[in-house]
Design a protein around this motif. Structure first.
Motif, PDB file in Angstrom:
ATOM      1  N   MET A 175       0.845  -1.185   0.000  1.00  0.00           N
ATOM      2  CA  MET A 175       0.000   0.000   0.000  1.00  0.00           C
ATOM      3  C   MET A 175       0.885   1.241   0.000  1.00  0.00           C
ATOM      4  O   MET A 175       1.749   1.400   0.862  1.00  0.00           O
ATOM      5  CB  MET A 175      -0.929   0.023   1.220  1.00  0.00           C
ATOM      6  CG  MET A 175      -1.833   1.261   1.278  1.00  0.00           C
ATOM      7  SD  MET A 175      -2.877   1.348   2.773  1.00  0.00           S
ATOM      8  CE  MET A 175      -3.981  -0.055   2.496  1.00  0.00           C
ATOM      9  N   TYR A 176       0.677   2.120  -0.975  1.00  0.00           N
ATOM     10  CA  TYR A 176       1.372   3.398  -1.053  1.00  0.00           C
ATOM     11  C   TYR A 176       0.384   4.502  -0.714  1.00  0.00           C
ATOM     12  O   TYR A 176      -0.721   4.556  -1.281  1.00  0.00           O
ATOM     13  CB  TYR A 176       1.944   3.623  -2.449  1.00  0.00           C
ATOM     14  CG  TYR A 176       2.969   2.595  -2.864  1.00  0.00           C
ATOM     15  CD1 TYR A 176       4.311   2.760  -2.560  1.00  0.00           C
ATOM     16  CD2 TYR A 176       2.587   1.453  -3.570  1.00  0.00           C
ATOM     17  CE1 TYR A 176       5.260   1.818  -2.953  1.00  0.00           C
ATOM     18  CE2 TYR A 176       3.526   0.505  -3.957  1.00  0.00           C
ATOM     19  CZ  TYR A 176       4.852   0.695  -3.640  1.00  0.00           C
ATOM     20  OH  TYR A 176       5.786  -0.240  -4.017  1.00  0.00           O
ATOM     21  N   VAL A 177       0.780   5.385   0.195  1.00  0.00           N
ATOM     22  CA  VAL A 177      -0.097   6.472   0.622  1.00  0.00           C
ATOM     23  C   VAL A 177       0.636   7.789   0.398  1.00  0.00           C
ATOM     24  O   VAL A 177       1.668   8.049   1.024  1.00  0.00           O
ATOM     25  CB  VAL A 177      -0.499   6.326   2.107  1.00  0.00           C
ATOM     26  CG1 VAL A 177      -1.366   7.507   2.539  1.00  0.00           C
ATOM     27  CG2 VAL A 177      -1.238   5.009   2.326  1.00  0.00           C
ATOM     28  N   ASN A 178       0.115   8.592  -0.519  1.00  0.00           N
ATOM     29  CA  ASN A 178       0.704   9.887  -0.833  1.00  0.00           C
ATOM     30  C   ASN A 178      -0.139  10.975  -0.177  1.00  0.00           C
ATOM     31  O   ASN A 178      -1.324  11.131  -0.491  1.00  0.00           O
ATOM     32  CB  ASN A 178       0.764  10.104  -2.350  1.00  0.00           C
ATOM     33  CG  ASN A 178       1.465  11.394  -2.710  1.00  0.00           C
ATOM     34  OD1 ASN A 178       2.661  11.546  -2.482  1.00  0.00           O
ATOM     35  ND2 ASN A 178       0.715  12.342  -3.263  1.00  0.00           N
ATOM     36  N   VAL A 179       0.478  11.737   0.741  1.00  0.00           N
ATOM     37  CA  VAL A 179      -0.264  12.654   1.598  1.00  0.00           C
ATOM     38  C   VAL A 179      -0.119  14.097   1.132  1.00  0.00           C
ATOM     39  O   VAL A 179       0.993  14.587   0.908  1.00  0.00           O
ATOM     40  CB  VAL A 179       0.223  12.538   3.058  1.00  0.00           C
ATOM     41  CG1 VAL A 179      -0.621  13.426   3.978  1.00  0.00           C
ATOM     42  CG2 VAL A 179       0.183  11.081   3.530  1.00  0.00           C
ATOM     43  N   SER A 180      -1.247  14.787   0.972  1.00  0.00           N
ATOM     44  CA  SER A 180      -1.251  16.228   0.784  1.00  0.00           C
ATOM     45  C   SER A 180      -1.987  16.856   1.966  1.00  0.00           C
ATOM     46  O   SER A 180      -2.266  16.186   2.955  1.00  0.00           O
ATOM     47  CB  SER A 180      -1.893  16.614  -0.555  1.00  0.00           C
ATOM     48  OG  SER A 180      -3.187  16.068  -0.676  1.00  0.00           O
ATOM     49  N   ARG A 181      -2.289  18.135   1.896  1.00  0.00           N
ATOM     50  CA  ARG A 181      -2.773  18.835   3.087  1.00  0.00           C
ATOM     51  C   ARG A 181      -4.122  18.320   3.581  1.00  0.00           C
ATOM     52  O   ARG A 181      -4.325  18.123   4.779  1.00  0.00           O
ATOM     53  CB  ARG A 181      -2.865  20.337   2.815  1.00  0.00           C
ATOM     54  CG  ARG A 181      -3.159  21.150   4.081  1.00  0.00           C
ATOM     55  CD  ARG A 181      -3.366  22.617   3.780  1.00  0.00           C
ATOM     56  NE  ARG A 181      -2.153  23.232   3.243  1.00  0.00           N
ATOM     57  CZ  ARG A 181      -2.083  24.519   2.897  1.00  0.00           C
ATOM     58  NH1 ARG A 181      -3.153  25.285   3.008  1.00  0.00           N
ATOM     59  NH2 ARG A 181      -0.966  25.016   2.420  1.00  0.00           N
ATOM     60  N   HIS A 182      -5.052  18.100   2.678  1.00  0.00           N
ATOM     61  CA  HIS A 182      -6.401  17.691   3.079  1.00  0.00           C
ATOM     62  C   HIS A 182      -6.851  16.380   2.444  1.00  0.00           C
ATOM     63  O   HIS A 182      -7.923  15.883   2.763  1.00  0.00           O
ATOM     64  CB  HIS A 182      -7.419  18.781   2.731  1.00  0.00           C
ATOM     65  CG  HIS A 182      -7.113  20.107   3.362  1.00  0.00           C
ATOM     66  ND1 HIS A 182      -7.149  20.296   4.719  1.00  0.00           N
ATOM     67  CD2 HIS A 182      -6.745  21.297   2.818  1.00  0.00           C
ATOM     68  CE1 HIS A 182      -6.841  21.554   5.001  1.00  0.00           C
ATOM     69  NE2 HIS A 182      -6.587  22.174   3.872  1.00  0.00           N
TER      70      HIS A 182
END
Length: 276
Positions: A175-182
């Motif tokens: 699982m790859y999780v790419n995080v931005s602000r919201h």
């Protein structure tokens, strides 16, 4: 009201202004760009602009981008090529067997509200036999076309997915999780095949971990065993990382070997879409 900007630049100067390629990524939360040497493929310069508040409209985004282009001398070089990355969550994936280019709006209507005057684009991801259907920021495209002429543009999930597919194969689901602000994107790959792709809006750390665990449950992934790799705006001492590690035991960051990080005070998993 004009948004204040926080800027982080690479410390490596652009000594050679020839044979340059520009990659731009923007969203309602910010604007980033990277300059590369087209011959050596070396990343020479990176700049991030993080808007103090999320912008309300694409028009506000355009006003900020115009100002950035006027103020930043690195955006005033002559570039051999330009790549534009639209970061938003107005998208959906459609397999080739169900894809009809004349019915783009019908695919998006299943998950978001569209309007008759919306321009809808799609990226073909040939290696997976799928299409990423999305709404780009047309006003930004028009501004960039008037400034530079023709350029290529894609959705951020397309670029992210294609870069992750270049990583070594795994016999286990990752699982790859790419995080931005919201928002954050969740991509699950297995032997270079796409198992899952979606994005989720979150306000709290509880929202964040709920969607991760819900996705894992739907895919029968054991939180004690499956690997989760983060990229984007997240650090080991963040609440998001800490709460994830409470429930998912095998958590780490995507490894990025881009040499530009030697000259940046940034974690290697940040700006993965531009620099991965």
């Amino acid at each position: 009201m004009t948004e204040k900007l926080q800027i982080k630049n690479s410390t490596k100067a652009l000594l050679n202004t020839k044979n340059l390629a520009l990659s731009i990524q923007f969203s309602l939360d910010g604007f980033s760009f990277c300059i590369r040497n087209t011959d050596t493929k070396e990343s020479l310069y990176l700049s991030n602009y993080n808007f103090e508040e999320t912008l309300k409209t694409p028009q506000s985004l355009l006003e900020n981008i115009k100002r950035i282009f006027q103020e930043n001398k690195h955006l005033q070089y002559d570039f051999d090529s330009i790549e534009v990355i639209h970061e938003n969550h107005l998208s959906t994936i459609v397999p080739n067997e169900y894809f009809d280019e004349s019915a783009l709006a019908s695919y998006l209507n299943l998950s978001i509200k569209t309007y008759k005057n919306d321009f809808i684009a799609f990226d073909k991801i040939e290696s997976l036999g799928i299409n990423n259907v999305y709404i780009p920021y047309v006003n930004i495209n028009n501004y960039l076309f008037n400034s530079f002429g023709e350029f290529e543009y894609q959705h951020h999930q397309t670029v992210l997915l294609e870069k992750l597919l270049k990583l070594p194969n795994s016999e286990d689901k990752i699982m790859y999780v790419n995080v931005s602000r919201h928002y954050f994107d969740v991509i699950v790959l297995h032997n270079n095949n796409l198992v899952f792709l979606n994005s989720f809006h979150f306000k709290t750390k509880e929202d964040f971990i709920y969607y991760i665990l819900f996705t894992a449950e739907q895919l029968a992934l054991n939180p004690e065993e499956f690997k989760l790799l983060f990229s984007g705006i997240i650090a080991k001492d963040d609440e998001l990382f800490k709460i994830t590690y409470q429930y998912v035991r095998n958590v780490d960051f995507v490894k990025n070997t881009n040499a530009i990080f030697k000259n940046l005070e940034l974690a290697h998993h940040t700006n993965y879409i531009l620099l991965g």
